[in-house]
Design a protein around this motif. Structure first.
Motif, PDB file in Angstrom:
ATOM      1  N   LEU A 221       0.815  -1.213   0.000  1.00  9.96           N
ATOM      2  CA  LEU A 221       0.000   0.000   0.000  1.00  9.96           C
ATOM      3  C   LEU A 221       0.851   1.266   0.000  1.00  9.96           C
ATOM      4  O   LEU A 221       0.341   2.364  -0.212  1.00  9.96           O
ATOM      5  CB  LEU A 221      -0.921   0.018   1.225  1.00  9.96           C
ATOM      6  N   SER A 222       2.134   1.110   0.230  1.00  8.99           N
ATOM      7  CA  SER A 222       3.021   2.266   0.382  1.00  8.99           C
ATOM      8  C   SER A 222       3.627   2.681  -0.958  1.00  8.99           C
ATOM      9  O   SER A 222       3.558   1.967  -1.958  1.00  8.99           O
ATOM     10  CB  SER A 222       4.148   1.936   1.363  1.00  8.99           C
ATOM     11  N   ASP A 223       4.259   3.851  -0.953  1.00  7.00           N
ATOM     12  CA  ASP A 223       4.937   4.337  -2.162  1.00  7.00           C
ATOM     13  C   ASP A 223       6.119   3.467  -2.551  1.00  7.00           C
ATOM     14  O   ASP A 223       6.552   3.491  -3.706  1.00  7.00           O
ATOM     15  CB  ASP A 223       5.416   5.776  -1.941  1.00  7.00           C
ATOM     16  N   ASP A 224       6.643   2.690  -1.613  1.00  2.09           N
ATOM     17  CA  ASP A 224       7.793   1.828  -1.910  1.00  2.09           C
ATOM     18  C   ASP A 224       7.469   0.761  -2.952  1.00  2.09           C
ATOM     19  O   ASP A 224       8.379   0.203  -3.571  1.00  2.09           O
ATOM     20  CB  ASP A 224       8.297   1.151  -0.636  1.00  2.09           C
ATOM     21  N   SER A 225       6.187   0.467  -3.126  1.00  2.00           N
ATOM     22  CA  SER A 225       5.806  -0.617  -4.044  1.00  2.00           C
ATOM     23  C   SER A 225       5.124  -0.087  -5.312  1.00  2.00           C
ATOM     24  O   SER A 225       4.422  -0.832  -5.998  1.00  2.00           O
ATOM     25  CB  SER A 225       4.862  -1.592  -3.336  1.00  2.00           C
ATOM     26  N   LYS A 226       5.347   1.163  -5.638  1.00  2.00           N
ATOM     27  CA  LYS A 226       4.675   1.750  -6.809  1.00  2.00           C
ATOM     28  C   LYS A 226       4.985   1.016  -8.107  1.00  2.00           C
ATOM     29  O   LYS A 226       4.183   1.033  -9.043  1.00  2.00           O
ATOM     30  CB  LYS A 226       5.058   3.224  -6.942  1.00  2.00           C
TER      31      LYS A 226
END
Length: 243
Positions: A221-226
């Motif tokens: 859900l975080s930006d790290d997994s865009k």
């Protein structure tokens, strides 16, 4: 972790128990505003109280995901008060018992397909306008070990969970250049009521708690997994990478 998801609004199904409840609580602690869906109103209230104790905000909506005729009403109730959805986490699920296919009754077969395959896809569809309003949205379908491992006696539950991987891939292929992403996550066996019903021969203490896999959900859900899009992932692999 506190504040990591500030100003983000994330819907979690199955939030009255198990993995869904733990994901909702972890999101609340991380600063998200949580929209918690579940059938058990009393259990949802406990989820809300826990989130608020952790400093988060929660809107609880008692809702039966197998009542497909009410999906439109759910959207209409949210569309004006929710500016966008930054995430949609599908955790709702159930199974009474494992059984060979030859003994499964038609109504039970349809029920398993509906809650584990039809519901997450139709809910994604009806909430899509809110997901498109977000700068970057993440949809997570929760699968299980049957996503890549053949096991007998799981009838329509196992079929639906395996099909979710294809569903997430299809959603992504249909929106290849958009800022929203769709992935499938296998949390593995964790200590839930579903585990107790289906793995009666194994002691619950032999498997991890539901809260142990929440970091995998928060990562997706975080930006790290865009850049993680249309994939089938395993919580154990994500957790090992983050260690």
């Amino acid at each position: 972790m506190s504040g990591e998801f500030k100003d983000r609004i994330i819907m979690v199904t199955g939030a009255s128990d198990g993995i869904g409840q733990q994901v909702a609580a972890a999101l609340g602690e991380a600063g998200a505003s949580v929209i918690a869906l579940g059938r058990n109103e009393d259990a949802l209230q406990q989820t809300q109280e826990r989130i608020e104790e952790l400093g988060g905000r929660c809107l609880c909506i008692p809702f039966n995901l197998n009542d497909f005729d009410n999906y439109g009403k759910l959207f209409l109730a949210l569309k004006d008060q929710v500016p966008h959805l930054d995430g949609l986490v599908h955790c709702a699920g159930e199974i009474e018992r494992c059984s060979p296919l030859q003994y499964v009754k038609p109504k039970d077969f349809r029920k398993m397909l509906d809650i584990h395959l039809t519901a997450p896809n139709l809910l994604t569809q009806i909430m899509f306008p809110l997901l498109k309003r977000a700068e970057s949205a993440s949809v997570i379908f929760t699968t299980c070990d049957m996503v890549d491992e053949d096991k007998a006696n799981w009838h329509a539950y196992g079929m639906a969970k395996r099909a979710l991987a294809y569903a997430a891939s299809m959603w992504q292929m249909e929106h290849p250049e958009k800022p929203y992403r769709f992935n499938t996550l296998n949390p593995g066996r964790v200590r839930t009521k579903l585990f107790k019903r289906t793995y009666g021969g194994e002691h619950p203490e032999m498997v991890p708690t539901a809260s142990s896999v929440t970091p995998a959900y928060l990562y997706l859900l975080s930006d790290d997994s865009k850049d993680v899009r249309g994939q089938t992932l395993h919580a154990r692999d994500l957790l090992e990478t983050k260690q």
